[in-house]
Write a protein that holds these residues in place. Structure first.
Motif, mmCIF file in Angstrom:
data_model
loop_
_atom_site.group_PDB
_atom_site.id
_atom_site.type_symbol
_atom_site.label_atom_id
_atom_site.label_comp_id
_atom_site.label_asym_id
_atom_site.label_seq_id
_atom_site.Cartn_x
_atom_site.Cartn_y
_atom_site.Cartn_z
ATOM 1 N N ASN A 231 -4.137 9.515 15.019
ATOM 2 C CA ASN A 231 -5.111 9.024 16.001
ATOM 3 C C ASN A 231 -6.380 8.518 15.313
ATOM 4 O OD1 ASN A 231 -6.659 11.266 15.363
ATOM 5 N ND2 ASN A 231 -5.915 12.455 17.099
ATOM 6 N N THR A 232 -7.299 8.017 16.099
ATOM 7 C CA THR A 232 -8.523 7.421 15.555
ATOM 8 C C THR A 232 -9.378 8.428 14.802
ATOM 9 O OG1 THR A 232 -8.527 5.875 17.410
ATOM 10 C CG2 THR A 232 -10.571 6.069 16.170
ATOM 11 N N ALA A 233 -9.522 9.638 15.341
ATOM 12 C CA ALA A 233 -10.350 10.653 14.682
ATOM 13 C C ALA A 233 -9.773 11.029 13.317
ATOM 14 C CB ALA A 233 -10.463 11.897 15.567
ATOM 15 N N ARG A 234 -8.467 11.209 13.248
ATOM 16 C CA ARG A 234 -7.806 11.547 11.977
ATOM 17 C C ARG A 234 -7.927 10.383 10.996
ATOM 18 N NH1 ARG A 234 -6.349 15.370 8.499
ATOM 19 N NH2 ARG A 234 -4.382 14.963 7.491
ATOM 20 N N THR A 235 -7.790 9.168 11.494
ATOM 21 C CA THR A 235 -7.930 7.983 10.644
ATOM 22 C C THR A 235 -9.324 7.923 10.035
ATOM 23 O OG1 THR A 235 -6.356 6.782 12.027
ATOM 24 C CG2 THR A 235 -7.780 5.464 10.613
ATOM 25 N N ASP A 236 -10.344 8.144 10.839
ATOM 26 C CA ASP A 236 -11.724 8.110 10.337
ATOM 27 C C ASP A 236 -11.969 9.217 9.315
ATOM 28 O OD1 ASP A 236 -12.199 5.943 11.981
ATOM 29 O OD2 ASP A 236 -13.136 7.146 13.566
ATOM 30 N N VAL B 101 -8.946 1.299 1.151
ATOM 31 C CA VAL B 101 -8.194 1.808 2.287
ATOM 32 C C VAL B 101 -7.851 0.669 3.247
ATOM 33 C CG1 VAL B 101 -8.263 3.400 4.257
ATOM 34 C CG2 VAL B 101 -9.358 4.038 2.109
ATOM 35 N N LYS B 102 -6.610 0.684 3.725
ATOM 36 C CA LYS B 102 -6.148 -0.286 4.723
ATOM 37 C C LYS B 102 -5.626 0.481 5.929
ATOM 38 C CE LYS B 102 -6.740 -3.861 2.057
ATOM 39 N NZ LYS B 102 -7.816 -4.784 2.294
ATOM 40 N N VAL B 103 -5.950 -0.003 7.126
ATOM 41 C CA VAL B 103 -5.517 0.625 8.372
ATOM 42 C C VAL B 103 -4.860 -0.448 9.236
ATOM 43 C CG1 VAL B 103 -6.265 1.860 10.435
ATOM 44 C CG2 VAL B 103 -7.417 2.281 8.265
ATOM 45 N N ALA B 104 -3.725 -0.083 9.835
ATOM 46 C CA ALA B 104 -3.010 -0.996 10.726
ATOM 47 C C ALA B 104 -2.507 -0.217 11.934
ATOM 48 C CB ALA B 104 -1.845 -1.648 9.994
ATOM 49 N N THR C 224 -2.186 4.762 17.899
ATOM 50 C CA THR C 224 -1.863 5.426 16.637
ATOM 51 C C THR C 224 -1.945 4.404 15.518
ATOM 52 O OG1 THR C 224 0.519 5.080 16.880
ATOM 53 C CG2 THR C 224 -0.376 7.180 17.698
ATOM 54 N N PHE C 225 -2.192 4.912 14.319
ATOM 55 C CA PHE C 225 -2.440 4.033 13.186
ATOM 56 C C PHE C 225 -1.667 4.476 11.950
ATOM 57 C CE2 PHE C 225 -6.102 4.002 15.957
ATOM 58 C CZ PHE C 225 -6.322 2.643 16.123
ATOM 59 N N ILE C 226 -1.519 3.517 11.027
ATOM 60 C CA ILE C 226 -0.985 3.771 9.699
ATOM 61 C C ILE C 226 -2.156 3.609 8.741
ATOM 62 C CG2 ILE C 226 0.580 2.978 7.895
ATOM 63 C CD1 ILE C 226 2.306 1.756 10.111
ATOM 64 N N LEU C 227 -2.369 4.593 7.888
ATOM 65 C CA LEU C 227 -3.457 4.534 6.911
ATOM 66 C C LEU C 227 -2.839 4.506 5.530
ATOM 67 C CD1 LEU C 227 -6.821 6.024 6.973
ATOM 68 C CD2 LEU C 227 -5.445 6.752 5.069
ATOM 69 N N GLY C 228 -3.256 3.541 4.725
ATOM 70 C CA GLY C 228 -2.735 3.419 3.375
ATOM 71 C C GLY C 228 -3.823 3.080 2.390
ATOM 72 N N VAL C 229 -3.496 3.206 1.105
ATOM 73 C CA VAL C 229 -4.400 2.811 0.025
ATOM 74 C C VAL C 229 -3.679 1.794 -0.845
ATOM 75 C CG1 VAL C 229 -5.730 4.954 -0.003
ATOM 76 C CG2 VAL C 229 -3.716 4.774 -1.436
ATOM 77 N N THR C 230 -4.433 0.896 -1.449
ATOM 78 C CA THR C 230 -3.829 -0.176 -2.243
ATOM 79 C C THR C 230 -3.313 0.304 -3.594
ATOM 80 O OG1 THR C 230 -5.996 -0.831 -3.094
ATOM 81 C CG2 THR C 230 -5.190 -1.971 -1.123
ATOM 82 N N ASP C 231 -3.666 1.494 -4.000
ATOM 83 C CA ASP C 231 -3.139 2.078 -5.243
ATOM 84 C C ASP C 231 -1.725 2.577 -4.945
ATOM 85 O OD1 ASP C 231 -2.543 3.465 -7.519
ATOM 86 O OD2 ASP C 231 -4.288 4.783 -7.450
ATOM 87 N N ILE C 232 -0.698 1.821 -5.386
ATOM 88 C CA ILE C 232 0.659 2.158 -4.973
ATOM 89 C C ILE C 232 1.237 3.365 -5.707
ATOM 90 C CG2 ILE C 232 1.225 -0.144 -4.143
ATOM 91 C CD1 ILE C 232 2.842 -0.538 -6.722
ATOM 92 N N CYS D 295 0.834 -1.201 0.000
ATOM 93 C CA CYS D 295 0.000 0.000 0.000
ATOM 94 C C CYS D 295 0.868 1.250 0.000
ATOM 95 C CB CYS D 295 -0.882 0.047 1.249
ATOM 96 S SG CYS D 295 -2.047 -1.299 1.403
ATOM 97 N N THR D 296 0.325 2.316 -0.540
ATOM 98 C CA THR D 296 0.917 3.632 -0.370
ATOM 99 C C THR D 296 0.486 4.141 0.992
ATOM 100 O OG1 THR D 296 0.894 4.161 -2.717
ATOM 101 C CG2 THR D 296 0.907 6.013 -1.196
ATOM 102 N N VAL D 297 1.444 4.536 1.813
ATOM 103 C CA VAL D 297 1.121 5.083 3.129
ATOM 104 C C VAL D 297 0.683 6.527 2.942
ATOM 105 C CG1 VAL D 297 2.031 5.693 5.392
ATOM 106 C CG2 VAL D 297 2.714 3.551 4.313
#
Length: 103
Positions: free
Chosen positions: A26-31, A44-47, A54-62, A18-20
């Protein structure tokens, strides 16, 4: 990584490259970001990140780059308006049509 950094980071999230979009958020920013990206038809992928809550948010479009997408005006809100840098960074609640200010 926010839109202040143009570096393109690719990382494996949930077993998929994924592209990060942003990390250490935080959760609010992730949402908030997840809603924008899902509306614009990105997968969208979240880990969890290294620190708690805290989280990492990415999309599968690299090849996706949020900086380019925002300044090319290719991301839209649910109201059909272009996403601006101030709205993306949550510095305003309403989307103003341009990212510059008239003096």
């Amino acid at each position: 990584m926010g839109i202040n950094k143009g570096k393109h980071v690719v990382q494996e999230i949930e077993g998929i490259r994924c592209t990060v979009v942003e990390s250490g958020i935080n959760t609010a920013r992730t949402d908030f970001l997840k809603d924008i990206l899902l509306y614009n038809k990105f997968d969208v992928k979240v880990a969890p990140d290294k620190t708690p809550d805290t989280f990492i948010l990415g999309v599968t479009d690299i090849i996706f780059n949020p900086v380019i997408a925002i300044y090319e005006r290719t991301l839209f809100s649910k109201e059909g308006k272009h996403i601006t840098p101030e709205y993306w960074n949550q510095k305003c609640k309403e989307i103003h049509p341009y990212y510059w200010k008239n003096k």
